[in-house]
Design a protein around this motif. Structure first.
Motif, mmCIF file in Angstrom:
data_model
loop_
_atom_site.group_PDB
_atom_site.id
_atom_site.type_symbol
_atom_site.label_atom_id
_atom_site.label_comp_id
_atom_site.label_asym_id
_atom_site.label_seq_id
_atom_site.Cartn_x
_atom_site.Cartn_y
_atom_site.Cartn_z
ATOM 1 N N ARG B 422 25.173 78.460 60.609
ATOM 2 C CA ARG B 422 25.667 77.196 61.186
ATOM 3 C C ARG B 422 26.634 76.431 60.280
ATOM 4 O O ARG B 422 27.152 75.398 60.663
ATOM 5 C CB ARG B 422 24.469 76.273 61.483
ATOM 6 C CG ARG B 422 23.740 76.506 62.756
ATOM 7 C CD ARG B 422 24.510 75.986 63.957
ATOM 8 N NE ARG B 422 24.433 74.537 64.103
ATOM 9 C CZ ARG B 422 25.448 73.704 63.942
ATOM 10 N NH1 ARG B 422 26.635 74.139 63.594
ATOM 11 N NH2 ARG B 422 25.298 72.406 64.142
ATOM 12 N N LYS B 491 30.494 71.815 64.668
ATOM 13 C CA LYS B 491 30.085 73.076 65.310
ATOM 14 C C LYS B 491 30.949 74.233 64.805
ATOM 15 O O LYS B 491 32.187 74.117 64.815
ATOM 16 C CB LYS B 491 30.229 72.926 66.826
ATOM 17 C CG LYS B 491 29.399 73.923 67.588
ATOM 18 C CD LYS B 491 29.507 73.694 69.084
ATOM 19 C CE LYS B 491 28.807 74.824 69.815
ATOM 20 N NZ LYS B 491 29.049 74.782 71.242
ATOM 21 N N VAL B 497 29.754 82.831 63.952
ATOM 22 C CA VAL B 497 28.288 82.889 64.051
ATOM 23 C C VAL B 497 27.868 84.310 64.428
ATOM 24 O O VAL B 497 26.942 84.879 63.843
ATOM 25 C CB VAL B 497 27.776 81.867 65.097
ATOM 26 C CG1 VAL B 497 26.283 82.021 65.311
ATOM 27 C CG2 VAL B 497 28.104 80.458 64.653
#
Lengths: 58, 538
Positions: B422, B491, B497
């Motif tokens: 993250r 984000k 990710v």
């Protein structure tokens, strides 16, 4: 005179702990049966270097 | 000048010169010049990791601390041992996997690709952190090398600095990363040999361990106390003060670049951690006991020591034949050079790779890029030599801040980016910028190495809360929290990710390999027969 028990413990206990960490981490793949996946893309050797080594010049 | 000492030192120089010449064959691309084409043997990468890590501090500073503080100084060794292990467990294999995936050569290279930073800010801040602290570090190593050579050969300190710069720059320019790691191997062997021989000779000379501890206790019983005589909270702070080095290991670019260069990430697990770990235990025990027993020799009137940090050279000249003392002096120079060469190469990569090649977008031919790297090595060496000779106050302030600056600037973001999918580029930029500015402000301007209540205003209040705890140790965790909070508020792109998740999926050990091995072990006829039987053809 020598060193006290606490003094010897200061020297020896962390060293033994360090060795335990080393052995556990060093054999973690054997303990768990799993390891990181590695292929040619991850190894990513320099191509010119490989040619140099294959040419027997090293 | 002692001819035996000179002979020992010349043998050492001849080995360095040969390695520099040999490694020149493998310096044709940036990949080769800065990370050895990612195909460095695990023995060389592991020993180079440790030789680069331990500077003159191992041979001069740490024995000097053991001489002055006694047993309490061993906590610094404990910090270094666990810092070494933390590097392998938290950084090594994952960083090598990412470095291969992204074809990263430098730490900013990796961070920019990992966090998908198209602003180039991570690369610029990373290069700035490296340049500010590494150039100062190199200057400090040159100064230490100059002092060591001046002591050994009775020449001026400036002549010693010049000699250090010429020797070191010659093999870094000629042989690049391969020369640095393989000279580090030789230097690591010199260092470990010295630190095994010296304490045993001292033990024999002083008349055994019982006699040594009696002599030390007569001078100061606190030198035999695990916490230097401190108890309760003071003992814990005493231990943290020394052992805080652990977190610093996670962000040193000249150390972690070794992991990016190794031939196979799995080899960092085994045998890598064993090579580094065992070497570290041997040298830390050796250096500690050299200083500890050196004090007993001093108390017993056997040894004259004018400066505690020179206890090992003094013991070598007192206890050894001159040719062997020459190797010990080479061991001390080795510790200094093996760190300086790695730092010089990393500082050079920050300019030629990160700033010139990637930020300015200048790309010439492969050979030209290597030559630019060489020119930058020379330029940084000359700047560092100037600072070493002039004794600049700014450089001393940066050296005192360097370990903490690199630890806080790179440690939290490197660790989080390797273990947490993250983490975002915004968090990386703010965390690294905070690390650079806060360390320069807090360590170089306000507190120095550790917190204290005498600082102005609110800083004095904070200083009283963390009194005597090293600034970078607290600041490391502050930066870690800042990066986590900003990452949670922003984000990361979906693809980074996914890449992170896929890259670290673990696969069964041996199973895949053994199936292939079994298939290959069968003859061609047996394989055809098995296929025919399986398909029911016959």
């Amino acid at each position: 005179m020598g060193l006290s028990g606490a003094a010897w413990a200061t020297l020896i206990v962390p060293t033994i702990l360090g060795i335990v960490v080393m052995v556990l981490y060093g054999y973690w793949d054997r303990i768990t049966g799993k390891e990181y996946y590695v292929d040619e893309e991850i190894l990513a050797y320099d191509e010119d270097l490989l040619k140099e080594l294959e040419g027997g010049k090293a | 000048m002692n001819s035996g000492v000179l002979l020992g030192f010349l043998v050492y120089l001849a080995i360095l010169a040969y390695i520099g010449w040999w490694a020149n064959k493998f310096t044709k691309t940036e990949d080769q010049y800065f990370v050895g084409g990612r195909k460095v043997h695990i023995l060389a990468a592991s020993l180079s990791d440790k030789a680069s890590d331990f500077s003159g501090w191992l041979m001069l500073g740490y024995p000097g601390a053991a001489f002055k503080a006694g047993l309490g100084a061993f906590w610094a060794g404990i910090g270094c041992l666990f810092g070494t292990l933390a590097d392998y467990v938290l950084i090594g294999p994952r960083l090598r996997i990412y470095a291969g995936k992204f074809r990263a050569i430098t730490v900013p290279d990796y961070l920019e690709a990992r966090l998908k930073d198209n602003t180039k800010l991570i690369r610029i801040i990373g290069a700035a952190i490296i340049l500010v602290f590494m150039t100062a570090y190199v200057a400090a190593q040159f100064a230490a090398g100059g002092k060591a050579l001046s002591e050994a050969f009775n020449i001026s300190v400036n002549s010693g600095i010049l000699l250090t710069v010429v020797i070191l720059t010659a093999y870094v320019i000629t042989g690049g990363f391969f020369a640095v790691v393989w000279t580090d191997v030789v230097q690591a062997l010199f260092m470990v040999s010295t630190l095994i021989i010296v304490p045993f000779l001292a033990l024999g000379k002083v008349g055994g361990f019982e006699k040594a501890t009696s002599l030390i206790a007569q001078a100061d019983p606190a030198k035999l106390h695990p916490f230097g005589g401190a108890v309760g909270i003071a003992a814990i702070i005493f231990a943290i003060g020394y052992a805080s080095w652990i977190v610093g290991y996670l962000g040193q670019p000249h150390i972690v670049t070794r992991y990016m260069s190794v031939e196979d990430p799995r080899k960092l697990r085994r045998p890598g951690i064993f090579i580094s770990g065992v070497w570290t235990i041997l040298v830390l025990w050796g250096a500690f006991f050299a200083g500890f027993l050196g004090f007993a020799l001093y108390q017993g009137g056997v040894l004259k020591v004018t400066d505690p940090e020179k206890v090992i050279p003094a013991m070598a000249l007192e206890l050894m034949p001159s040719w062997l003392a020459g190797f010990v002096i080479a061991g001390i120079i080795s510790a200094i050079m093996s760190t300086a060469d790695s730092q010089l190469l990393v500082a050079s990569s920050a300019v030629s790779r990160d700033l010139y090649h990637k930020v300015l977008g200048k790309e010439l031919g492969k050979k030209q890029m290597v030559n630019i790297g060489r020119v930058v090595v020379l330029a940084i060496a000359i700047i560092a030599m100037y600072y070493a000779m002039s004794g600049s106050k700014f450089v001393y302030a940066m050296v005192a801040t360097a370990w903490g600056g690199l630890a806080v600037g790179f440690g939290p973001i490197l660790t989080l980016s390797l273990w947490w999918k993250r983490v975002t580029k915004e968090a990386g930029i703010i965390g690294m910028a905070y690390g650079l500015l806060s360390e320069v402000l807090l360590e170089a301007k306000i507190y120095g190495w550790a917190f204290h209540p005498d600082a102005p205003g609110i800083f004095g209040v904070i200083g009283s809360w963390f009194k005597d705890v090293p600034v970078f140790f607290v600041n490391f965790f502050v930066t870690l929290v800042i990066i986590i909070i900003i990452s949670l508020l922003t984000k990361p792109p979906k693809e980074i990710v996914e890449t992170h998740e896929k890259l670290f999926l673990k696969v069964p050990v041996k199973e895949g390999e053994s199936k292939v091995m079994k298939a290959r072990a069968k003859s061609q006829v047996e394989n055809v027969a098995a296929f025919v039987k399986a398909r029911g053809i016959a």
